[in-house]
Design a protein around this motif. Structure first.
Motif, PDB file in Angstrom:
ATOM      1  N   SER A 112     -28.304   4.022  21.592  1.00  0.00           N
ATOM      2  CA  SER A 112     -27.192   2.721  20.886  1.00  0.00           C
ATOM      3  C   SER A 112     -26.724   1.160  21.358  1.00  0.00           C
ATOM      4  O   SER A 112     -26.934   0.774  22.144  1.00  0.00           O
ATOM      5  CB  SER A 112     -26.135   3.295  21.607  1.00  0.00           C
ATOM      6  OG  SER A 112     -25.781   3.985  22.661  1.00  0.00           O
ATOM      7  N   ASN A 149     -24.007   0.421  22.155  1.00  0.00           N
ATOM      8  CA  ASN A 149     -23.125   0.251  23.312  1.00  0.00           C
ATOM      9  C   ASN A 149     -24.058  -0.224  24.751  1.00  0.00           C
ATOM     10  O   ASN A 149     -24.103  -1.379  25.240  1.00  0.00           O
ATOM     11  CB  ASN A 149     -22.092   0.552  24.167  1.00  0.00           C
ATOM     12  CG  ASN A 149     -20.896   0.465  22.449  1.00  0.00           C
ATOM     13  OD1 ASN A 149     -20.944  -0.128  22.112  1.00  0.00           O
ATOM     14  ND2 ASN A 149     -19.870   1.978  23.251  1.00  0.00           N
ATOM     15  N   ALA A 187     -26.351  -3.452  24.499  1.00  0.00           N
ATOM     16  CA  ALA A 187     -25.488  -4.369  25.204  1.00  0.00           C
ATOM     17  C   ALA A 187     -25.822  -4.456  27.018  1.00  0.00           C
ATOM     18  O   ALA A 187     -25.995  -5.531  26.905  1.00  0.00           O
ATOM     19  CB  ALA A 187     -23.996  -4.242  24.294  1.00  0.00           C
ATOM     20  N   MET A 221     -18.262  -6.843  28.114  1.00  0.00           N
ATOM     21  CA  MET A 221     -17.973  -5.604  26.627  1.00  0.00           C
ATOM     22  C   MET A 221     -17.116  -5.698  26.732  1.00  0.00           C
ATOM     23  O   MET A 221     -16.466  -5.011  25.443  1.00  0.00           O
ATOM     24  CB  MET A 221     -18.707  -3.876  27.830  1.00  0.00           C
ATOM     25  CG  MET A 221     -20.526  -4.028  27.660  1.00  0.00           C
ATOM     26  SD  MET A 221     -21.282  -4.118  26.611  1.00  0.00           S
ATOM     27  CE  MET A 221     -20.835  -2.909  25.731  1.00  0.00           C
ATOM     28  N   LEU A 231     -16.379  -5.103  23.321  1.00  0.00           N
ATOM     29  CA  LEU A 231     -15.503  -4.213  22.183  1.00  0.00           C
ATOM     30  C   LEU A 231     -13.640  -4.544  22.010  1.00  0.00           C
ATOM     31  O   LEU A 231     -13.143  -3.231  22.601  1.00  0.00           O
ATOM     32  CB  LEU A 231     -15.527  -2.337  23.219  1.00  0.00           C
ATOM     33  CG  LEU A 231     -17.401  -2.052  23.529  1.00  0.00           C
ATOM     34  CD1 LEU A 231     -17.437  -1.537  24.361  1.00  0.00           C
ATOM     35  CD2 LEU A 231     -17.693  -1.975  22.416  1.00  0.00           C
ATOM     36  N   GLU A 233     -10.942  -1.779  22.452  1.00  0.00           N
ATOM     37  CA  GLU A 233     -11.506  -0.310  22.638  1.00  0.00           C
ATOM     38  C   GLU A 233     -10.649   0.152  23.877  1.00  0.00           C
ATOM     39  O   GLU A 233     -10.706  -0.719  25.168  1.00  0.00           O
ATOM     40  CB  GLU A 233     -12.783  -0.158  22.842  1.00  0.00           C
ATOM     41  CG  GLU A 233     -13.538  -0.166  21.911  1.00  0.00           C
ATOM     42  CD  GLU A 233     -13.476   1.162  21.047  1.00  0.00           C
ATOM     43  OE1 GLU A 233     -14.131   2.003  21.610  1.00  0.00           O
ATOM     44  OE2 GLU A 233     -14.338   0.999  19.802  1.00  0.00           O
ATOM     45  N   ILE A 251     -13.355   1.182  28.515  1.00  0.00           N
ATOM     46  CA  ILE A 251     -14.930   0.199  28.826  1.00  0.00           C
ATOM     47  C   ILE A 251     -15.555   0.508  29.779  1.00  0.00           C
ATOM     48  O   ILE A 251     -16.591  -0.289  30.129  1.00  0.00           O
ATOM     49  CB  ILE A 251     -14.043  -1.299  28.034  1.00  0.00           C
ATOM     50  CG1 ILE A 251     -14.008  -1.518  26.830  1.00  0.00           C
ATOM     51  CG2 ILE A 251     -15.091  -2.583  28.840  1.00  0.00           C
ATOM     52  CD1 ILE A 251     -13.155  -2.976  27.034  1.00  0.00           C
ATOM     53  N   GLU A 277     -17.487   3.494  29.348  1.00  0.00           N
ATOM     54  CA  GLU A 277     -18.836   3.063  28.990  1.00  0.00           C
ATOM     55  C   GLU A 277     -19.996   2.663  30.087  1.00  0.00           C
ATOM     56  O   GLU A 277     -21.135   2.846  29.293  1.00  0.00           O
ATOM     57  CB  GLU A 277     -17.952   2.278  27.598  1.00  0.00           C
ATOM     58  CG  GLU A 277     -19.301   2.215  26.051  1.00  0.00           C
ATOM     59  CD  GLU A 277     -20.084   3.137  25.469  1.00  0.00           C
ATOM     60  OE1 GLU A 277     -21.368   3.913  25.881  1.00  0.00           O
ATOM     61  OE2 GLU A 277     -19.126   4.488  25.889  1.00  0.00           O
ATOM     62  N   VAL A 278     -19.393   1.421  30.084  1.00  0.00           N
ATOM     63  CA  VAL A 278     -20.816   0.756  31.135  1.00  0.00           C
ATOM     64  C   VAL A 278     -21.110   1.432  31.934  1.00  0.00           C
ATOM     65  O   VAL A 278     -22.277   1.341  32.691  1.00  0.00           O
ATOM     66  CB  VAL A 278     -20.112  -0.920  31.598  1.00  0.00           C
ATOM     67  CG1 VAL A 278     -21.030  -1.752  32.865  1.00  0.00           C
ATOM     68  CG2 VAL A 278     -19.723  -1.791  30.935  1.00  0.00           C
ATOM     69  N   SER A 282     -23.615   4.525  30.315  1.00  0.00           N
ATOM     70  CA  SER A 282     -24.830   3.194  29.817  1.00  0.00           C
ATOM     71  C   SER A 282     -25.223   3.217  30.982  1.00  0.00           C
ATOM     72  O   SER A 282     -26.797   3.360  31.349  1.00  0.00           O
ATOM     73  CB  SER A 282     -24.352   1.877  29.429  1.00  0.00           C
ATOM     74  OG  SER A 282     -23.259   2.295  28.174  1.00  0.00           O
TER      75      SER A 282
END
Length: 97
Positions: A39, A41, A44, A62, A66, A69, A72, A75-76, A79
């Motif tokens: 994806s 994200n 990245a 990030m 983002l 957003e 974050i 999300e990191v 990921s």
């Protein structure tokens, strides 16, 4: 002293080939015969996982990408979990040169 996870340095595994096309990153793990389409994200985070940036620095980068957003950090870490679970990155306690 115990090191915080944010202070670790993720590094892409050298055995994993990758290519970016039209903003999408595709990985090929030759030894396992597997490929992954990331994806945006996760892609990245993959690109930032150079062994020179800490997880904290990746979160900051990030945040720039983002902008505005929520979640974050989540999300990191999500990921990084995905990449680590699939044996695509390694974490090091010190930056690599």
């Amino acid at each position: 002293m115990i090191q915080k996870i944010e202070e670790y340095y993720p590094l892409r595994k050298q055995e994993v080939s990758w290519e970016e096309s039209d903003g999408q990153i595709v990985l090929l793990y030759l030894f396992k015969g597997e490929f992954f389409t990331l994806s945006p994200n996760v892609g990245a985070v993959w690109k930032f996982s150079d062994g020179k940036r800490s997880i904290s620095e990746i979160i900051s980068k990030m945040g720039e990408i983002l902008e505005g957003e929520q979640n974050i950090v989540k999300e990191v870490f999500s990921s990084l979990d995905y990449l680590a679970e699939n044996d695509l990155i390694e974490l090091f306690p010190l930056p690599l040169e």
